[in-house]
Design a protein around this motif. Structure first.
Motif, short mmCIF file in Angstrom:
data_model
loop_
_atom_site.label_atom_id
_atom_site.label_comp_id
_atom_site.label_asym_id
_atom_site.label_seq_id
_atom_site.Cartn_x
_atom_site.Cartn_y
_atom_site.Cartn_z
N ASP A 6 -7.59 6.66 -3.40
CA ASP A 6 -7.62 6.39 -4.87
C ASP A 6 -6.20 6.94 -5.52
OD1 ASP A 6 -9.17 5.35 -7.34
OD2 ASP A 6 -9.21 7.65 -7.81
N ILE A 7 -5.89 8.04 -5.42
CA ILE A 7 -4.56 8.30 -6.08
C ILE A 7 -3.44 7.66 -5.51
CG2 ILE A 7 -2.96 10.06 -6.28
CD1 ILE A 7 -5.10 12.04 -6.01
N GLY A 8 -3.30 7.24 -4.13
CA GLY A 8 -2.33 6.34 -3.77
C GLY A 8 -2.32 4.87 -4.37
N GLN A 9 -3.56 4.49 -4.53
CA GLN A 9 -3.90 3.23 -5.16
C GLN A 9 -3.28 3.01 -6.57
OE1 GLN A 9 -4.57 0.48 -3.34
NE2 GLN A 9 -3.67 -0.87 -5.05
N LEU A 14 0.88 1.56 -10.38
CA LEU A 14 1.93 1.90 -11.20
C LEU A 14 3.42 1.33 -10.90
CD1 LEU A 14 2.66 3.46 -13.80
CD2 LEU A 14 3.13 5.45 -12.65
N CYS A 15 3.66 1.27 -9.55
CA CYS A 15 5.02 0.71 -9.07
C CYS A 15 4.99 -0.86 -9.26
CB CYS A 15 5.01 0.89 -7.61
SG CYS A 15 6.45 0.09 -6.63
N ASP A 16 3.80 -1.47 -9.06
CA ASP A 16 3.80 -3.08 -9.45
C ASP A 16 4.17 -3.33 -10.96
OD1 ASP A 16 3.01 -3.59 -6.96
OD2 ASP A 16 0.88 -3.45 -7.33
N SER A 17 3.69 -2.34 -11.83
CA SER A 17 4.03 -2.59 -13.25
C SER A 17 5.59 -2.35 -13.32
CB SER A 17 3.29 -1.70 -14.21
OG SER A 17 3.68 -0.45 -13.76
N LEU A 18 6.20 -1.32 -12.85
CA LEU A 18 7.55 -0.98 -12.96
C LEU A 18 8.60 -2.24 -12.32
CD1 LEU A 18 7.53 2.61 -12.01
CD2 LEU A 18 7.61 1.44 -14.32
N ARG A 19 8.15 -2.96 -11.36
CA ARG A 19 8.92 -3.96 -10.93
C ARG A 19 9.47 -4.79 -11.85
NH1 ARG A 19 6.38 -7.25 -6.28
NH2 ARG A 19 4.48 -6.77 -7.62
N ASP A 20 8.81 -5.01 -13.05
CA ASP A 20 9.18 -5.86 -14.19
C ASP A 20 10.57 -5.44 -14.69
OD1 ASP A 20 7.29 -7.77 -13.59
OD2 ASP A 20 5.84 -6.70 -15.18
N ASP A 21 10.85 -3.96 -14.60
CA ASP A 21 12.04 -3.65 -15.16
C ASP A 21 13.04 -3.41 -14.12
OD1 ASP A 21 11.05 -2.43 -17.91
OD2 ASP A 21 9.43 -1.93 -16.60
N GLU A 129 1.80 9.60 3.07
CA GLU A 129 1.79 9.04 4.24
C GLU A 129 1.40 7.52 3.81
OE1 GLU A 129 1.92 9.30 8.15
OE2 GLU A 129 3.76 9.86 7.38
N ASN A 130 0.46 7.37 2.84
CA ASN A 130 -0.37 6.19 2.53
C ASN A 130 1.03 5.27 1.74
OD1 ASN A 130 -1.66 4.94 -0.12
ND2 ASN A 130 -2.70 4.50 1.92
N LEU A 131 1.63 6.05 0.89
CA LEU A 131 2.68 5.36 -0.11
C LEU A 131 3.66 4.96 0.79
CD1 LEU A 131 2.75 8.04 -2.88
CD2 LEU A 131 1.86 5.61 -2.99
N LEU A 132 4.15 5.95 2.01
CA LEU A 132 5.39 5.38 2.76
C LEU A 132 4.83 4.13 3.67
CD1 LEU A 132 6.52 8.65 4.22
CD2 LEU A 132 7.44 7.52 2.62
N GLU A 133 3.53 4.03 3.87
CA GLU A 133 3.15 2.85 4.77
C GLU A 133 3.13 1.61 3.85
OE1 GLU A 133 -0.32 1.59 8.03
OE2 GLU A 133 -0.83 3.32 6.69
N LYS A 134 2.86 1.64 2.70
CA LYS A 134 2.66 0.54 1.73
C LYS A 134 4.07 0.22 1.49
CE LYS A 134 -1.51 1.39 -0.92
NZ LYS A 134 -2.23 0.24 -0.85
N ASN A 135 4.96 1.08 1.30
CA ASN A 135 6.44 0.56 1.07
C ASN A 135 6.94 -0.04 2.48
OD1 ASN A 135 8.99 0.90 -0.01
ND2 ASN A 135 9.69 2.55 1.14
N ALA A 136 6.67 0.58 3.51
CA ALA A 136 7.14 -0.26 4.69
C ALA A 136 6.62 -1.53 4.83
CB ALA A 136 6.85 0.70 6.05
#
Length: 488
Positions: A6-9, A14-21, A129-136
């Motif tokens: 849940d926290i990872g999501q 939040l990252c998705d919202s920052l991509r506009d910047d 690890e979940n964040l790193l996997e999403k990034n990769a």
């Protein structure tokens, strides 16, 4: 849904919202590493490891432009000598990609609102690890090169079976997946190390897992990942193909996925202990790996197809490997698992011998590639896909379990050392009829292009080596002529 999921999501949204910047995925995960480190120091009551005035509470206590300016100075200060070695390494040359104070404020507030108690109970390492996997998995991030799919890692570790008291090395550590999986395997056998005497507990936490990572941004992610998993081993920033690699302690176990391609600038490794000079990074890493194993030590290594068939130095290195080690198993991996269509890879499993000659008597090859789907987002790779291979491999980590050759229609076959020698020590062996080639269905263009490119790269390197040889002969002729000596 678990608290960490849940926290990872939430953090990823939040990252998705920052991509506009204009913030990229990799910049975001790196930024998150800085902030998460500060927050974790507070949550785990380890703030005392940070210089006074440069902690999470100090950052939270500021607003607007002042907060952003303080954040920039904080990154600089934590990377200085006023901090511990681990803190310095995480914040070495750290710079923020954030330009707007409101973005930093949003990140800080969002992290402060998270239920860290539940996350800590489940394991903060899993969250990271979940964040790193999403990034990769985001191809645009370019981080896939540092991330080996976790189902593959878990399968390799389960087969190699790292044990308490063993030294486990990853000379191309990336974000730490192999080291963390090996640590998890040992902890599962020892009730989180509590079954061990204190001396062995300390060894497992502080000395058992070590390695090198070349890229600084990946190195800081690696250190953060290890920290959140309770691993304090020495994982240095450096180049394994330089003298840095020569200084690594010899290992009982090596688990790794070396980077693909040639050495930067096309040069040779800058270390003097390799018998066979090559600009092919995988072949150079392979030499490092089998030379770095203790007698009886074992390894599982991800390598691309060109290592199996490249001629000249490639053939010599394979022959040397099969002399010094028992190369007992090769797993031909399916395509699409490294976030790039057409990349063909294998896992080589081998054990260092107690002698220098004749250790490989036969090689077992499992074909997990032919007539298999191309994995990716549409068909995700899971641990279940390795089940049949693991059964064929057996329970002995060095491939000594009783095995059955499944013949020309099966996926698991045995090839004697003599048969391989007759092939010119070419280990790129396949025998199954590819049903996709018999149909009217064409392969994806990027798959065809990747295969052509791989063959061209090998041919180009062989031509470059020939050119160097010819230039050397021409120079010799010129020198001979200048002193009036006859040509031989």
């Amino acid at each position: 849904m678990t608290a960490t999921t849940d926290i990872g999501q939430k953090l990823w949204t939040l990252c998705d919202s920052l991509r506009d910047d204009g913030i990229t995925y990799l910049q975001y995960v790196t930024e998150l590493t800085y902030l998460l480190f500060l927050k974790m120091m507070q949550e785990t009551e380890n703030d005392h490891q940070l210089p006074e005035g440069y902690r999470w509470a100090d950052l939270v206590g500021k607003n607007g432009v002042e907060q952003l300016e303080f954040y920039r100075s904080l990154l600089l200060h934590l990377g200085s000598k006023d901090s511990s070695k681990r803190v310095q390494s995480i914040f070495a040359n750290a710079q923020t990609a954030l330009k707007q104070p409101r973005i930093l404020k949003k990140l800080v507030q969002s992290m402060d609102e998270i239920d860290w108690y539940s996350a800590k109970r489940e394991g903060l390492g899993d969250l990271y690890e979940n964040l790193l996997e999403k990034n990769a998995s985001e191809k645009k991030s370019g981080a896939g090169q540092y991330f080996t799919p976790r189902p593959l890692i878990d399968s390799m570790v389960a087969l190699i079976q790292p044990q308490v008291g063993e030294l486990v090395q990853d000379p191309a550590a990336g974000t730490g997946g192999f080291l963390i999986a090996a640590d998890r395997f040992v902890k599962e056998q020892t009730d989180e190390l509590y079954d061990l005497p204190q001396e062995l507990q300390d060894f497992q936490r502080q000395q058992a897992f070590y390695g090198i990572e070349l890229v600084q941004d990946a190195h800081r992610l690696l250190l953060m990942n290890l920290m959140l998993h309770g691993i304090e081993g020495d994982v240095a920033l450096g180049d394994t193909l330089s003298s840095d690699g020569q200084r690594l302690k010899r290992a009982n176990v090596i688990l790794t996925n070396p980077p693909f391609g040639t050495k930067k600038g096309g040069g040779l490794p800058s270390r003097d202990d390799f018998t066979y000079a090559t600009s092919n990074k995988q072949l150079a890493f392979l030499q490092h790996i089998y030379r770095s194993l203790k007698p009886g030590g074992r390894a599982a290594v991800v390598l691309p197809d060109n290592v199996l068939f490249e001629d000249k130095q490639g053939r010599s290195i394979r022959a040397d490997l099969m002399d010094k080690c028992n190369l007992h198993t090769i797993l031909r991996l399916p395509t699409g698992i490294f976030y790039a269509q057409g990349v063909k890879t294998n896992v080589l499993f081998f054990q260092r011998g107690t002698t220098e000659k004749g250790n490989t008597q036969s090689v077992w090859i499992y074909d997990m590639r032919t007539n298999m789907p191309s994995f990716g987002k549409r068909i995700p790779l899971t641990r279940d896909h390795f089940q049949e291979f693991e059964q064929c491999y057996g329970t002995d980590p060095n491939g000594q379990s009783e095995r059955i050759d499944q013949g020309e229609t099966g996926r698991f076959r045995c090839f004697t050392r003599e048969a391989i020698a007759k092939r010119g020590d070419n280990l790129d062996i396949s025998w199954l009829r590819d049903e996709s080639l018999q149909s009217d269905e064409l392969q994806e263009p990027e798959v065809i292009a990747a295969e052509i490119l791989e063959r061209l790269q090998v041919a180009t390197k062989e031509m470059e080596a020939l050119m160097v040889l010819l230039e050397g002969e021409e120079a010799a002729e010129a020198v001979t002529a200048s002193v009036g000596l006859p040509l031989l």
